[in-house]
Write an enzyme that holds these catalytic residues in place. Sequence first.
Site, PDB file in Angstrom:
ATOM      1  CG  ASN A   1      -2.024  -1.026   1.118  1.00 16.97           C
ATOM      2  OD1 ASN A   1      -2.494  -1.322   0.022  1.00 16.97           O
ATOM      3  ND2 ASN A   1      -2.432  -1.573   2.256  1.00 16.97           N
ATOM      4  CG  HIS A   2       2.366   3.246  -2.904  1.00 17.65           C
ATOM      5  ND1 HIS A   2       3.105   3.768  -3.946  1.00 17.65           N
ATOM      6  CD2 HIS A   2       2.837   1.986  -2.714  1.00 17.65           C
ATOM      7  CE1 HIS A   2       3.979   2.871  -4.369  1.00 17.65           C
ATOM      8  NE2 HIS A   2       3.822   1.778  -3.635  1.00 17.65           N
ATOM      9  CE  LYS A   3       0.470  10.711   4.033  1.00 12.38           C
ATOM     10  NZ  LYS A   3      -0.064  11.830   3.248  1.00 12.38           N
TER      11      LYS A   3
END
Length: 211
Positions: free
Chosen positions: A83-85
């Site tokens: 997951n990325h921000k």
Amino acid sequence: MVYGADPKDKHPMKGFPQICFIQNTVSNPNIIVGDYTYYDDPEDSENFERNVLYHFPFIGDRLIIGKFCALARGVKFIMNGANHKMDGFSTYPFSIFGNGWQRVEPQPDELPYKGDTVIGNDVWIGYEAVIMPGVQVGDGAIIAAKSVVVNNVLPYTIVGGNPAKCIRQRFEDNVIQALLEVAWWNWDIEKITRNLEKIVAADIEALIHCQ
């Protein structure tokens, strides 16, 4: 009296090493696999962990797989480390490259976190299916080949597609409830062996009254 395969045997089908009881090969403490769950892969069935992606120890999420599951070749589990921000304008992970960019490193609570990925008991996951972070798959579910599972899957439900959708429920609601209460996968192996004919049939009253 014999009671089926030895759950501590890596390759329970003699001369057929593509079948592996993977609880005997997994070393990551955050991957927990139940008895008799197998991975089928002619290339390297013992290296199941290569299919658990972005599973970084500093995140701490777990992949939990129940008993008597059948995992086909190329099944992939995407973990929370992927997951990325997403709440800013760019999702690019500048901070991982350092050299002055580390000042925008997100705090752990700023990253999307979906929790543990949990696969129930007696689940069949088809060829090259992908399970996304935090998905919960209920007991007795079936996931079709090449599906991308982004939402939880109810017990004894067949799902397929991208994103995976419900195809059908395997049994009536009252039968599913009874199956979950019986939980035959938790019986001792002697009782399971005595009652195999009832476990593989579809007579719920017979299964309920197994001795």
